[in-house]
Write an enzyme that holds these catalytic residues in place. Structure first.
Site, PDB file in Angstrom:
ATOM      1  N   HIS A 164       1.049  -1.235  -0.035  1.00  0.00           N
ATOM      2  CA  HIS A 164       0.553  -0.132   0.375  1.00  0.00           C
ATOM      3  C   HIS A 164       0.743   1.033   0.120  1.00  0.00           C
ATOM      4  CE1 HIS A 164      -2.605   3.012   1.412  1.00  0.00           C
ATOM      5  NE2 HIS A 164      -3.583   2.435   0.716  1.00  0.00           N
TER       6      HIS A 164
ATOM      7  N   GLU B  64      -3.594   2.395  -7.307  1.00  0.00           N
ATOM      8  CA  GLU B  64      -4.558   3.409  -6.389  1.00  0.00           C
ATOM      9  C   GLU B  64      -3.648   5.009  -6.266  1.00  0.00           C
ATOM     10  OE1 GLU B  64      -2.971   2.856  -2.099  1.00  0.00           O
ATOM     11  OE2 GLU B  64      -1.360   1.958  -2.593  1.00  0.00           O
TER      12      GLU B  64
END
Length: 249
Positions: free
Chosen positions: A95, A166
């Site tokens: 992430h 993302e």
């Protein structure tokens, strides 16, 4: 392939405050799961509670990171084996917040993916560019490097790996990439997966993550090559998270 709606709770939630959210998700599961798969990734302290409350509901539970080693002198870290024992079946890796806050490199993410799969965790590997990288026209270059560096051989072999795109500039900012931006980047990621893994790359789900909320979910989830959503803040509200799942219909 059914879309996957995954909730990343990040560093939010206590046992005392999460029970009602988990129960609401459990109660809604028969309806919510008609058209999509669902997953939540709470903090490690809540994995066992979430797994217990959601057992048999069809909503799965994951973790937000794992260490590459099985055990050892790694203070504060958790191994894939520990997370599986706690009740996790999935794990988010790479992430942008971990790449930023902990200096994680794609090579590290790759080793974590290998460790996760050894113990049966399905990895969701995150890739995405910063605002400066996009402004300089390097978004595909950066994401291409991350894909090559983060994914081990065989990642797509059994269609059991997931990618989450993302755009870093859209995470937690309230900004959302345009439908055109998402379509372009997801098409590029698919091309890279096929280039790296051959036809098996077509079976990898590609989630979009970046300020997904009920108001924009339907338009984002209709974009070609979008295989679901990695939802941040909106996953902390049962009403919002379920509305996003409903938008996948």
């Amino acid at each position: 392939m059914r879309q996957l709606i995954a909730g990343n709770w990040k560093m939010n939630g206590l046992r005392s405050t999460s029970e009602s959210l988990l129960q609401a998700l459990r109660d809604a599961a028969p309806h919510a799961l008609r058209n999509c798969d669902m997953l939540i990734c709470p903090p490690a302290t809540l994995i066992a509670q979430a797994a217990s409350v959601l057992a048999g509901s069809g909503i799965e539970v994951g973790a937000q990171d794992c260490h590459m080693a099985r055990s050892g002198a790694h203070t504060g870290d958790l191994s894939a084996e520990m997370l599986v024992e706690a009740g996790a079946h999935w794990v988010i890796l790479g992430h942008s917040e971990r790449r930023r806050d902990h200096g994680e490199l794609s090579e590290t993410v790759r080793e974590k993916v290998i460790a996760a799969r050894q113990f049966g965790l399905t990895p969701i590997v995150c890739v995405g560019e910063t605002e400066d990288e996009r402004a300089s026209g390097r978004e595909t270059e950066i994401v291409g490097w991350q894909i090559k560096g983060s994914l081990p051989d065989g990642f797509a072999a059994d269609s059991n790996g997931v990618i989450a795109y993302e755009p870093v500039w859209a995470i937690g900012t309230g900004r959302t990439a345009t439908v055109e931006d998402v379509a372009m980047m997801h098409a590029f990621i698919r091309e890279e997966l096929v280039r790296q893994f051959g036809e098996a790359g077509r079976g990898v789900r590609i989630l979009y993550g970046g300020s997904v909320k009920p108001e924009n979910a339907a338009s984002l989830l209709r974009v070609p090559e979008v295989g679901g959503a990695l939802v941040g803040g909106a996953s902390l509200s049962a009403q919002d998270f379920l509305a996003i799942a409903e938008a996948s219909a």
